[in-house]
Write a protein that holds these residues in place. Sequence first.
Motif, short mmCIF file in Angstrom:
data_model
loop_
_atom_site.label_atom_id
_atom_site.label_comp_id
_atom_site.label_asym_id
_atom_site.label_seq_id
_atom_site.Cartn_x
_atom_site.Cartn_y
_atom_site.Cartn_z
N LEU A 142 0.83 -1.21 0.00
CA LEU A 142 0.00 0.00 0.00
C LEU A 142 0.86 1.25 0.00
O LEU A 142 0.59 2.22 -0.73
N LEU A 143 1.92 1.25 0.79
CA LEU A 143 2.80 2.42 0.87
C LEU A 143 3.46 2.70 -0.47
O LEU A 143 3.52 3.85 -0.93
N ALA A 144 3.98 1.65 -1.12
CA ALA A 144 4.65 1.83 -2.40
C ALA A 144 3.68 2.34 -3.46
O ALA A 144 3.99 3.26 -4.22
N ALA A 145 2.48 1.75 -3.52
CA ALA A 145 1.49 2.19 -4.51
C ALA A 145 1.02 3.60 -4.23
O ALA A 145 0.85 4.41 -5.16
N LEU A 146 0.79 3.92 -2.97
CA LEU A 146 0.35 5.27 -2.62
C LEU A 146 1.43 6.29 -2.95
O LEU A 146 1.13 7.39 -3.44
N SER A 147 2.68 5.93 -2.71
CA SER A 147 3.78 6.84 -3.04
C SER A 147 3.82 7.12 -4.55
O SER A 147 3.96 8.27 -4.98
N ASN A 148 3.69 6.08 -5.36
CA ASN A 148 3.69 6.27 -6.81
C ASN A 148 2.51 7.11 -7.27
O ASN A 148 2.63 7.99 -8.14
N TRP A 149 1.33 6.86 -6.68
CA TRP A 149 0.13 7.62 -7.07
C TRP A 149 0.27 9.09 -6.70
O TRP A 149 -0.07 9.99 -7.50
N ILE A 150 0.77 9.37 -5.51
CA ILE A 150 0.98 10.77 -5.08
C ILE A 150 2.02 11.43 -5.97
O ILE A 150 1.89 12.60 -6.35
N GLU A 151 3.07 10.69 -6.29
CA GLU A 151 4.13 11.24 -7.15
C GLU A 151 3.57 11.69 -8.49
O GLU A 151 3.90 12.76 -9.00
N GLN A 152 2.73 10.89 -9.07
CA GLN A 152 2.19 11.20 -10.39
C GLN A 152 1.13 12.29 -10.35
O GLN A 152 1.03 13.09 -11.28
N THR A 153 0.36 12.35 -9.26
CA THR A 153 -0.75 13.31 -9.22
C THR A 153 -0.40 14.63 -8.55
O THR A 153 -0.98 15.66 -8.89
N HIS A 154 0.53 14.62 -7.60
CA HIS A 154 0.83 15.83 -6.84
C HIS A 154 2.23 16.38 -7.08
O HIS A 154 2.44 17.59 -6.93
N PHE A 155 3.18 15.53 -7.42
CA PHE A 155 4.56 16.00 -7.56
C PHE A 155 5.16 15.60 -8.91
O PHE A 155 6.28 15.08 -8.97
N PRO A 156 4.48 15.81 -10.00
CA PRO A 156 5.09 15.47 -11.29
C PRO A 156 6.27 16.40 -11.57
O PRO A 156 6.21 17.60 -11.30
N LEU A 157 7.33 15.81 -12.08
CA LEU A 157 8.52 16.60 -12.38
C LEU A 157 8.35 17.24 -13.76
O LEU A 157 8.11 16.53 -14.75
N PRO A 158 8.45 18.59 -13.86
CA PRO A 158 8.28 19.24 -15.17
C PRO A 158 9.33 18.75 -16.17
O PRO A 158 10.40 18.28 -15.79
N ALA A 182 9.54 5.33 -12.73
CA ALA A 182 10.74 5.10 -13.52
C ALA A 182 10.98 6.20 -14.54
O ALA A 182 12.09 6.35 -15.03
N TYR A 183 9.94 6.99 -14.85
CA TYR A 183 10.12 8.02 -15.88
C TYR A 183 11.14 9.05 -15.44
O TYR A 183 11.78 9.71 -16.28
N ILE A 184 11.33 9.25 -14.14
CA ILE A 184 12.31 10.22 -13.66
C ILE A 184 13.71 9.77 -14.06
O ILE A 184 14.52 10.56 -14.58
N THR A 185 13.99 8.50 -13.82
CA THR A 185 15.30 7.98 -14.21
C THR A 185 15.49 8.07 -15.72
O THR A 185 16.56 8.47 -16.20
N ARG A 186 14.47 7.72 -16.46
CA ARG A 186 14.59 7.80 -17.92
C ARG A 186 14.79 9.25 -18.38
O ARG A 186 15.57 9.51 -19.30
N ALA A 187 14.09 10.18 -17.73
CA ALA A 187 14.24 11.59 -18.12
C ALA A 187 15.65 12.09 -17.80
O ALA A 187 16.25 12.84 -18.58
N ILE A 188 16.19 11.68 -16.67
CA ILE A 188 17.55 12.11 -16.31
C ILE A 188 18.56 11.52 -17.28
O ILE A 188 19.50 12.20 -17.73
N GLU A 189 18.38 10.25 -17.64
CA GLU A 189 19.31 9.63 -18.60
C GLU A 189 19.20 10.29 -19.97
O GLU A 189 20.21 10.47 -20.67
N ALA A 190 17.98 10.68 -20.34
CA ALA A 190 17.82 11.39 -21.61
C ALA A 190 18.53 12.73 -21.57
O ALA A 190 19.14 13.16 -22.56
N MET A 191 18.45 13.43 -20.43
CA MET A 191 19.16 14.70 -20.29
C MET A 191 20.66 14.49 -20.41
O MET A 191 21.37 15.28 -21.06
#
Length: 747
Positions: free
Chosen positions: A612-628, A672-681
């Motif tokens: 539950l903690l892992a899923a909630l963390s991912n959901w909050i990350e995507q809905t409240h703290f998306p990285l521009p 995982a998109y954060i890691t992919r975005a950093i690698e793309a940068m």
Amino acid sequence: MSRTGNARAAAEDSLEDYAFRYVPRTFRRWSAASVGATALGSIAFLADFSIGASVGIDHGTINAVLGILFAPVIIIIVGVPVAYYAARYNLDLDLIARGSGFGYYGSIITTVVFAGFTCIFFALEGAIMAQGLQVATGMPPWLGYLISTVVVIPIVIYGMRALERLHFWTTPMWLALALLPLLWILVSDPESVRAFTSFSGNSDGSIGFGAVVSSAAVCFALTPQLAEQIDYIRAMPPRTPANARSWWTSFALAGPGWVIFSGTKQVIGVFLAVYVLVKVDATLGHNATEPVKQFVGMYQTLFPDWLAIVLALLLIVVAQVKINVTNAYSGSLAWSNVFTRVTKHYPGRTIFVLLNLVIAYGLMMLDVFTLISFVLSLYANVVMAWLVTIATDIAINKWVLRISPRFPEFRRGMLHDWNPVGLVSVGLASVLSLLAFAGLLGTAVKPFSVLIAIGVAFVATPVMALATRGRYYLRRRSDGIDSPCSTSTATPRVSGSAATSPAICSSGRICWPRRSEGRTASCSTSRRWRSRSTIPIATCFRRKSPAPAPGDRSRQGNVMEEPVDTATAILASAAALLREHTFDDISYRALADEVGISERTVYRQYPTRAHLLAALSNWIEQTHFPLPPFVTVADFRAAVHDRFRAFDASPAYAYVGARASAISLTIDAEPAYITRAIEAMLDVSASTLNRRDRRRVAASLRYFSSAMFWARLRTGFDMDAGEICDAFDRAVGTMLARLLDATWAKP
């Protein structure tokens, strides 16, 4: 020292002893009796004998003894609530003061007052040791001052562990040297007792209330010794049914009860001063206040002169080392706390040990001992204003008026910088009492200046709390970060800088921290929740419907009227509940009631709380703290800065992500998109970087931009978003600077 070095230094418990946070259970390995004995070992100071002798010579035996008896009564009343909070929540006095009327930066003022106390009393005790060295060896005072200053350094830098061993081995020796000869004189020479009771000193022999209060005022200056006792009793173990008697006994004697032993020594000081004036040398005059003269005179009636001097010197050296390691230790904690909060830089506690010793040596060179009565009487006014304010806030504002939060909050994110309740109370009480002490309010009022400080602080503290309606105590009711001081019988295990709850109660049940006033723990066994229909969840998961018919359980509670993603509905409900509860307080039953499904369904979606903690963390990350989106390093830094500010705005959500990252290396708390975005940068900005190094740099950048990085700086160093952004920039800059310049693509 780098930020990493600061963190490592602050976390080294063997040297730092948790100057900036509560003392965790892993550090509190001693029994209650051991902590109590160590704390009592620190009250071996000989200044008590000088204080008692001084007031006895000035006001006579009867007035001095009445004043000495009056002072402990007030000090115990003031000390009980403060010492209990220290032992119960494992906090030092500065951390208690933050949430007891002063605020995060306001408590700096009180800490400076206490640090001044440690310097003054180190100087007084060091001067006594120098007097002993001068009598025994003819050593000049300046050299004696220097020796008494530097001799404590090898012990005090190693903190509580070294102090515990020192007091354990030296306390029996001190008791034998100080008390056995005294008992022999009392038994063998009754005439000395009659001389003591009839001694009038410099007074006319009459009993006067002003003389009694003046005597007590000098004794009141010792009240900050309570803060030094707290530096020990904050290491008390959890109170359990098995150790309850030992815990309360150690707390009573080593906490507020220290003043009983102190008052006893002051009465003995009066007796010894009278004894040496009557039996040894009537021409000593005010020099009879020097402990070395008192003990040499006492020993000379029992032993040869050479042995009397040796025994007196041994007693004085043992006593001074015992108390001055405590003065230097507590003073270093106080100065380091002040310096770190003001400058946001931590050079280590050892440097503040040296600072404390330098100030004390300067006071010795100014011959502060000859002004002992004046200095302590003056200092007592500010001291009593400070400690009475804290005690009144705890006893009255927290428990009677219930304006101040009962839990001793000390974290920066929860506190205002300044709280007028304590600041106005201390300021008003100090100013009025000092004006009275200076005689500006009339000569008749001058002897009662310390009573003015006590009375004004006691009245002004609740009045200011009522006037401000308590709105300056807390910035927010909860930041979603569990407080480490969790239960009355146990505290969480600690790994690094993060508490790893749950803790185990004496009953064997698992207890989780709560952040609610008046109650600090609840057990997870048989815990039931009521549905809170007032807590909103995302409107896309619920729509209004007709009231259910009586007995129609399929439509009671928060029932969704149309098919939705059940897993997402559970996560949205959990996020909504985080606004009022910590994650540990959100039960599966509460989630089921909130969503309108069975508890079994919640378990099917998330078999364990880790899932539950892992899923909630991912959901909050995507809905409240998306990285521009970002392409360059500059864009990445700007995006992370925005992210940290979002974390500060919703700390409860950010802490969920930080905790999800901490509980297991196999749980990916961030998309995982954060890691992919950093690698793309890095592919664009550092195209020549090999694959292995690119993955290493990407992993580092991902951590520095994570909620875990934010949470550790916030909880470990009380940083806000701006300061965390600065730390992030330094960390990223340092890491990227190590790569070859040729690696980076030219704009």
